[in-house]
Scaffold this motif. Structure first.
Motif, PDB file in Angstrom:
ATOM      1  N   THR A   8       0.756  -1.089   0.119  1.00 18.14           N
ATOM      2  CA  THR A   8       0.095  -0.049  -0.476  1.00 18.14           C
ATOM      3  C   THR A   8       0.927   1.005  -0.218  1.00 18.14           C
ATOM      4  O   THR A   8       1.567   1.649   0.758  1.00 18.14           O
ATOM      5  N   ILE A   9       0.553   2.110  -0.555  1.00 15.42           N
ATOM      6  CA  ILE A   9       1.807   3.263  -1.186  1.00 15.42           C
ATOM      7  C   ILE A   9       0.835   4.841  -0.345  1.00 15.42           C
ATOM      8  O   ILE A   9      -0.768   4.323  -0.862  1.00 15.42           O
ATOM      9  N   THR A  10       0.864   5.791   0.203  1.00 18.66           N
ATOM     10  CA  THR A  10       0.253   6.890   0.252  1.00 18.66           C
ATOM     11  C   THR A  10       0.222   7.611  -0.905  1.00 18.66           C
ATOM     12  O   THR A  10      -0.288   8.512  -0.351  1.00 18.66           O
ATOM     13  N   GLU A  11       0.774   7.259  -2.161  1.00 15.29           N
ATOM     14  CA  GLU A  11       1.231   9.139  -2.296  1.00 15.29           C
ATOM     15  C   GLU A  11       1.211   8.608  -4.366  1.00 15.29           C
ATOM     16  O   GLU A  11       1.767   7.138  -4.223  1.00 15.29           O
ATOM     17  N   TYR A  12       0.411   8.884  -5.108  1.00 15.61           N
ATOM     18  CA  TYR A  12       1.081   8.063  -6.526  1.00 15.61           C
ATOM     19  C   TYR A  12       2.737   8.738  -7.067  1.00 15.61           C
ATOM     20  O   TYR A  12       3.557   9.420  -6.635  1.00 15.61           O
ATOM     21  N   SER A  13       3.030   7.932  -7.402  1.00 16.70           N
ATOM     22  CA  SER A  13       4.538   8.103  -7.678  1.00 16.70           C
ATOM     23  C   SER A  13       4.715   6.803  -9.079  1.00 16.70           C
ATOM     24  O   SER A  13       4.629   6.049  -9.350  1.00 16.70           O
ATOM     25  N   SER A  14       5.870   7.119 -10.067  1.00 17.94           N
ATOM     26  CA  SER A  14       6.140   6.990 -11.436  1.00 17.94           C
ATOM     27  C   SER A  14       6.959   5.363 -10.659  1.00 17.94           C
ATOM     28  O   SER A  14       7.527   4.902 -11.138  1.00 17.94           O
ATOM     29  N   ILE A  15       7.391   5.321  -9.778  1.00 18.41           N
ATOM     30  CA  ILE A  15       8.952   4.955  -8.532  1.00 18.41           C
ATOM     31  C   ILE A  15       7.750   3.360  -9.002  1.00 18.41           C
ATOM     32  O   ILE A  15       8.890   2.019  -9.059  1.00 18.41           O
ATOM     33  N   ALA A 294      11.307   7.439 -16.937  1.00 25.48           N
ATOM     34  CA  ALA A 294      12.521   8.308 -17.160  1.00 25.48           C
ATOM     35  C   ALA A 294      13.057   8.882 -15.545  1.00 25.48           C
ATOM     36  O   ALA A 294      14.118   9.358 -15.452  1.00 25.48           O
ATOM     37  N   TYR A 295      12.218   8.875 -14.940  1.00 24.34           N
ATOM     38  CA  TYR A 295      12.777   9.948 -13.733  1.00 24.34           C
ATOM     39  C   TYR A 295      13.878   8.726 -12.712  1.00 24.34           C
ATOM     40  O   TYR A 295      14.443   9.564 -12.043  1.00 24.34           O
ATOM     41  N   ASN A 296      13.821   7.066 -13.229  1.00 20.05           N
ATOM     42  CA  ASN A 296      14.692   6.809 -12.482  1.00 20.05           C
ATOM     43  C   ASN A 296      16.454   7.334 -13.203  1.00 20.05           C
ATOM     44  O   ASN A 296      17.368   7.138 -12.751  1.00 20.05           O
ATOM     45  N   PHE A 297      15.817   8.303 -13.960  1.00 21.78           N
ATOM     46  CA  PHE A 297      17.688   8.904 -14.255  1.00 21.78           C
ATOM     47  C   PHE A 297      16.930   9.927 -13.853  1.00 21.78           C
ATOM     48  O   PHE A 297      18.022  11.097 -13.078  1.00 21.78           O
ATOM     49  N   LEU A 298      16.936  10.905 -13.675  1.00 11.42           N
ATOM     50  CA  LEU A 298      16.739  12.381 -14.044  1.00 11.42           C
ATOM     51  C   LEU A 298      16.268  12.735 -12.613  1.00 11.42           C
ATOM     52  O   LEU A 298      16.797  13.577 -11.337  1.00 11.42           O
ATOM     53  N   GLY A 299      15.410  11.455 -11.639  1.00 13.53           N
ATOM     54  CA  GLY A 299      14.880  12.265 -10.603  1.00 13.53           C
ATOM     55  C   GLY A 299      16.084  11.789  -9.836  1.00 13.53           C
ATOM     56  O   GLY A 299      16.158  11.863  -8.462  1.00 13.53           O
ATOM     57  N   GLU A 318      10.964  20.947  -7.802  1.00 10.40           N
ATOM     58  CA  GLU A 318       9.653  21.021  -7.506  1.00 10.40           C
ATOM     59  C   GLU A 318       8.746  20.235  -8.707  1.00 10.40           C
ATOM     60  O   GLU A 318       7.779  19.808  -8.881  1.00 10.40           O
ATOM     61  N   ALA A 319       8.354  20.798 -10.042  1.00  7.61           N
ATOM     62  CA  ALA A 319       8.710  20.176 -11.353  1.00  7.61           C
ATOM     63  C   ALA A 319       8.835  18.812 -11.528  1.00  7.61           C
ATOM     64  O   ALA A 319       8.074  17.908 -12.027  1.00  7.61           O
ATOM     65  N   SER A 324       6.482  13.366 -11.380  1.00 10.28           N
ATOM     66  CA  SER A 324       6.524  11.596 -10.619  1.00 10.28           C
ATOM     67  C   SER A 324       5.739  11.014 -10.060  1.00 10.28           C
ATOM     68  O   SER A 324       5.203  10.249 -10.072  1.00 10.28           O
ATOM     69  N   GLY A 325       5.012  12.454  -8.908  1.00 13.95           N
ATOM     70  CA  GLY A 325       4.095  11.871  -8.891  1.00 13.95           C
ATOM     71  C   GLY A 325       2.660  11.930  -9.802  1.00 13.95           C
ATOM     72  O   GLY A 325       1.406  11.852  -9.134  1.00 13.95           O
TER      73      GLY A 325
END
Length: 386
Positions: A8-15, A294-299, A318-319, A324-325
């Motif tokens: 169970t996750i608490t927020e949306y995330s591209s991860i 892409a977040y795995n690189f950029l984030g 912030e962006a 990601s979310g």
């Protein structure tokens, strides 16, 4: 039921869910976790230091097709034995020995002498000779990027966008691709490969132009600029097959536009702490993707301020969090494209290249399927029948 895991996750995330494909999220033995319960992770966000598992209490155990039989720390060698009660397809080898050989020439010579039956990260110049000698050299798909980082706090000059632009125009990246990287390598225009959604056609590009580089340095009043430049030794990475050779090319390019380069070399175990802590004005590093977002690189680099870059861009951070979310895939991909464009305008470093790393096996081995993540399942390999 007791064999079904619910996350169970608490927020949306591209991860999620891609992040769960990482080996770190495998199912672990409770006993091995108890053995390392007192091990501490130190540091802070963006610069963590993990416990040293090369000392006691020992390895972390999971649910794989091998059991660990011996760990010779002095020889950097682990011996694995096939686990006959494994829940899946049994391993093709009864015994497998994993050995660390830091020097790429020593790795090749060990293979040629029959001391080992394969090794990873083949030097590009060795691919053709090894193939002609009867060895098998599978090439992975491209899923990495090499970059030259500009640490904006270590040297005040690098805080000036004109200086960063000058450095970008001074480096002949095509020469690196043509003379050092394996076939299939290409110049990178942004901080992740074009095989990922989120790659943009509209980023600011920095073509090789030494005259423009000199003009920009003059406009920034930095004609006599001196920069320390760090590179790693006794290591190769999927994105960086020949660190010293790449360093030499870039150094020559920088010096040709009037920049004085002060070389600094470190072994890998010292190099990463040096770059993470901001001790290097310029340095070479990169990333091989862990999962398909892409977040795995950029984030990894640009989600928070950290000492490795010395870059403080709250609007970018912030962006990055907003992208990601975002649970809508199309909107998230469009946001990543915008982030790539924003990053290349800020220019925290220069993406150099993406390249397909190779792995080599002896002729009597059935190789495993190769992975663009450089995470092969060696249980798939076996001896060829006579």
């Amino acid at each position: 039921d007791e064999l079904t895991a619910v996350i169970t996750i608490t927020e949306y995330s591209s991860i999620f869910p891609g992040g769960f494909s990482l080996a770190a999220f495998g199912i672990l033995s409770p006993t091995s976790l108890e053995n390392i319960a007192d091990a501490e992770i130190t540091g802070e966000e963006g610069s963590y230091t993990l416990p040293d598992y090369t000392t006691e209490p020992g390895a972390v155990a999971g649910t794989g097709p091998f059991t660990a039989q011996a760990w010779n720390r002095d020889q950097a060698e682990v011996t694995l034995q096939r686990f006959d009660d494994y829940w899946g397809e049994p391993a093709g080898f009864e015994t497998m020995i994993l050995r660390a050989i830091p020097d790429e020439t020593a790795r090749r010579q060990a293979l040629e002498a029959g001391d080992i039956h394969g090794y990873d990260l083949v030097a590009p110049a060795d691919v053709e000779p090894l193939t002609e000698a009867g060895f098998q050299v599978p090439t992975r798909d491209v899923f990495n990027v090499l970059y030259l980082a500009f640490q904006q706090e270590t040297n005040e000059a690098l805080g000036d966008i004109k200086v960063r632009q000058a450095l970008a125009h001074a480096v002949d990246r095509q020469r690196i691709v043509d003379t050092i990287l394996p076939a299939g390598g290409e110049v990178a225009t942004q901080f992740h490969p074009n095989t990922l959604d989120g790659w943009s056609d509209n980023v600011t590009t920095y073509d090789y132009d030494p005259e423009l580089a000199q003009e920009l340095l003059s406009e920034a009043d930095q004609e006599d600029l001196t920069l320390d430049f760090c590179y790693p030794t006794e290591v190769t990475r999927p994105y960086m097959p020949a660190p010293r050779d790449i360093f030499d090319v870039i150094s020559q390019d920088l010096e040709s536009v009037g920049i004085t380069v002060e070389p600094k070399s470190y072994e890998w175990t010292e190099y990463i702490p040096k770059t993470n802590s901001g001790d290097c004005s310029l340095y070479l590093l990169g990333w091989t993707g862990d999962y398909n977002d892409a977040y795995n690189f950029l984030g990894t680099w640009f989600s928070v301020k950290d000492d490795a870059w010395g870059m403080d861009e709250p609007e970018l951070f912030e962006a990055m969090a907003e992208a990601s979310g975002n649970p809508d895939p199309e909107e998230r991909i469009a946001a990543y494209q915008g982030l790539n464009e924003q990053i290349m305008d800020i220019l925290p470093g220069l993406p150099i290249s993406s390249s397909p790393p190779s792995i080599v096996f002896a002729g009597n081995v059935n190789p495993p399927n190769v992975s663009p993540l450089t995470q092969e399942n060696f249980a798939e390999a076996s001896w060829k029948e006579d």
